[in-house]
Design a protein around this motif. Structure first.
Motif, short mmCIF file in Angstrom:
data_model
loop_
_atom_site.label_atom_id
_atom_site.label_comp_id
_atom_site.label_asym_id
_atom_site.label_seq_id
_atom_site.Cartn_x
_atom_site.Cartn_y
_atom_site.Cartn_z
N LEU A 110 0.83 -1.21 0.00
CA LEU A 110 0.00 0.00 0.00
C LEU A 110 0.86 1.26 0.00
CD1 LEU A 110 -2.82 -0.91 2.55
CD2 LEU A 110 -3.08 -0.57 0.10
N SER A 111 1.91 1.24 0.79
CA SER A 111 2.82 2.39 0.87
C SER A 111 3.51 2.62 -0.47
CB SER A 111 3.85 2.16 1.98
OG SER A 111 4.80 3.19 2.01
N GLU A 112 3.90 1.53 -1.14
CA GLU A 112 4.57 1.64 -2.45
C GLU A 112 3.61 2.22 -3.49
OE1 GLU A 112 7.67 1.86 -4.70
OE2 GLU A 112 7.93 0.72 -2.83
N VAL A 113 2.37 1.76 -3.48
CA VAL A 113 1.38 2.28 -4.43
C VAL A 113 1.15 3.77 -4.19
CG1 VAL A 113 -1.05 2.18 -5.12
CG2 VAL A 113 0.24 0.06 -4.79
N GLU A 114 1.03 4.17 -2.93
CA GLU A 114 0.84 5.59 -2.61
C GLU A 114 2.04 6.41 -3.06
OE1 GLU A 114 0.07 5.67 1.55
OE2 GLU A 114 -1.96 4.84 1.38
N ASN A 115 3.25 5.87 -2.86
CA ASN A 115 4.46 6.56 -3.28
C ASN A 115 4.49 6.74 -4.80
OD1 ASN A 115 7.25 7.57 -2.53
ND2 ASN A 115 7.81 5.97 -4.00
N PHE A 116 4.07 5.69 -5.53
CA PHE A 116 4.03 5.77 -6.99
C PHE A 116 3.02 6.82 -7.45
CE2 PHE A 116 1.94 4.20 -10.94
CZ PHE A 116 3.00 4.46 -11.81
N VAL A 149 5.29 14.60 -11.05
CA VAL A 149 5.91 14.80 -12.37
C VAL A 149 4.86 14.99 -13.45
CG1 VAL A 149 7.95 13.47 -11.71
CG2 VAL A 149 6.04 12.31 -12.87
N ARG A 150 3.59 14.98 -13.04
CA ARG A 150 2.47 15.16 -13.97
C ARG A 150 2.53 14.15 -15.11
NH1 ARG A 150 1.84 21.81 -14.30
NH2 ARG A 150 1.61 22.12 -12.03
N PHE A 151 2.73 12.93 -14.71
CA PHE A 151 2.80 11.83 -15.68
C PHE A 151 1.41 11.25 -15.85
CE2 PHE A 151 3.87 7.58 -17.20
CZ PHE A 151 4.91 7.84 -18.08
N ARG A 152 1.00 11.02 -17.07
CA ARG A 152 -0.33 10.47 -17.33
C ARG A 152 -0.29 8.95 -17.10
NH1 ARG A 152 -3.23 8.29 -21.64
NH2 ARG A 152 -5.49 8.72 -21.59
N ILE A 153 -1.05 8.49 -16.11
CA ILE A 153 -1.02 7.08 -15.72
C ILE A 153 -2.10 6.29 -16.47
CG2 ILE A 153 -2.57 7.48 -13.76
CD1 ILE A 153 -1.08 5.30 -12.25
N MET A 154 -1.75 5.08 -16.88
CA MET A 154 -2.73 4.16 -17.47
C MET A 154 -3.41 3.40 -16.34
SD MET A 154 -0.90 2.50 -20.83
CE MET A 154 -0.35 3.52 -22.21
#
Length: 398
Positions: A187-193, A200-205
């Motif tokens: 959960l912490s890793e997902v939140e960090n991602f 960085v304003r990256f568009r996530i799929m």
């Protein structure tokens, strides 16, 4: 390439993915729509490119882990056992060429371009994102799983699996799987991602067309760990409980998390998964509502048929507890009424099963409606035979 495949082989035409069936009334699913990351089309191939109907279990396949391939190396190793006898002794490069030509027929040209863009998207993330908890990127069974689950996997028998599982509804298995600490780290890793994506304003799929929130775990480096989760921990169980849908030949996956709650997705419509077997594990956090509802397993032909009373089952999520079911088991998620619920989903797929099912018409071994229709035909046959025997007996005594 001209090869004699033999009479026991099947032509390697394209396969089809399982879509999704969003809808309203859980007892009467509406028309299907796709909730898969990639739509799979059917493309005809030459009759000379054929796979064997049954695997050569005595053959030890090559490893393809060191090659840069269009598909997962595990798919090539899995397919190799189904190659015609004349192909088993050729070089690894020739095997790759032969199998790649078959696999590429599953994707039309436009989808191949999309797959290439997705690989570039994934590489861009992995090259720039800095993981927070590197330990979860490699498989550490003793740190990930509860001891009872590990013991059952090590014994790897139906008895050992049933000792830790319950089957509250036919084909739906629940069991304790992940340790609380692993759930916290993931959960912490997902939140960090997600924080990095926003920074960085990256568009996530997103994971699929039905979930507007969540993330694909494979996209930021967890693919290798999830491969091992599939191969070493999901496939042994699926081999025992889901052999009729390719449980023993699961060779690829789509791994992701979904998020429900305030300012997230609230519920999930009635659908089927693009998988042969689905692993669904609640990671947390504090929440109420969000129950899964199951309404029977269906093949493509019967996906919109009604639900029978014995197929109705609702399941309440518990953090760390897993649900394992066929991808074609129709289901949905009720509204999460408070709090925040996050689940790990692993859609497990078998390239062999998808190839073979193109030549099947009867799925009575797992489809509820196919099974009912088969029983009805058998009963009608018995009644007809009995009536004929009685008629003949009456004529003989007249």
């Amino acid at each position: 390439m001209s090869l004699d495949a033999g009479s026991g082989d099947l032509p390697a035409t394209g396969g089809g993915g399982n879509g999704a069936v969003p809808g309203g009334d859980p007892s009467r699913p509406p028309a299907p729509s796709v909730a898969a990351p990639v739509a799979v089309a059917t493309v005809a191939m030459t009759s000379q490119q054929r796979l064997r109907l049954n695997p050569n279990n005595d053959h030890k396949p090559d490893s393809y882990d060191d090659l840069q391939l269009d598909f997962s190396p595990a798919i090539f190793s899995s397919l190799e056992r189904y190659l015609p006898p004349s192909m088993l002794g050729v070089s690894r490069d020739d095997k790759v060429k032969f199998m790649r030509e078959i696999l590429l027929k599953y994707l039309p040209h436009g989808e191949r371009n999309r797959a290439q863009r997705h690989r570039e998207y994934r590489q861009k993330i992995i090259s720039n994102y800095q993981p927070l908890h590197r330990d979860i990127y490699s498989m550490h069974p003793s740190a990930f799983f509860v001891p009872t689950f590990l013991k059952a996997i090590n014994e790897s028998t139906e008895e050992s699996f049933r000792n830790i599982m319950s089957e509250p509804s036919p084909g739906v298995f629940t069991f304790e799987m992940f340790q609380p600490r692993f759930c916290e780290l993931l959960l912490s890793e997902v939140e960090n991602f997600e924080d990095w994506v926003n920074e960085v304003r990256f568009r996530i799929m997103r994971p699929n067309t039905m979930n507007k929130y969540g993330a694909v775990l494979d996209d930021f480096g967890l693919e290798t760990m999830l491969d091992k989760l599939l191969e070493g921990f999901v496939r042994p169980i699926s081999k025992v409980f889901f052999p009729e849908v390719g449980g023993s030949t699961l060779d690829s996956h789509h791994g992701f998390v979904v998020e429900y709650g305030k300012d997230r997705d609230v519920d999930l419509g009635f659908h089927v998964d693009d998988s042969e077997v689905t692993l669904n594990v609640c990671l947390g956090k504090q929440f109420s509502g969000g129950e899964l509802f199951f309404r029977g397993t269906r093949c493509d032909k019967h996906v919109n048929t009604g639900t029978h009373s014995e197929e109705i089952f609702d399941f309440s999520h518990v953090p760390g507890r897993a649900v394992l079911h066929r991808g074609r088991h129709r289901h949905g998620a009720r509204a999460t009424t408070s709090g925040h619920r996050i689940n790990l989903l692993l859609w497990c797929r078998s390239s062999i099963f998808r190839e073979m099912k193109k030549y099947q018409k009867d799925f009575s071994s797992w489809c509820g409606e196919c099974s009912r229709e088969k029983k009805e035909r058998q009963q009608q046959s018995v009644v007809s035979t009995r009536s004929e025997l009685l008629r003949r007996e009456g004529e003989s005594t007249a």
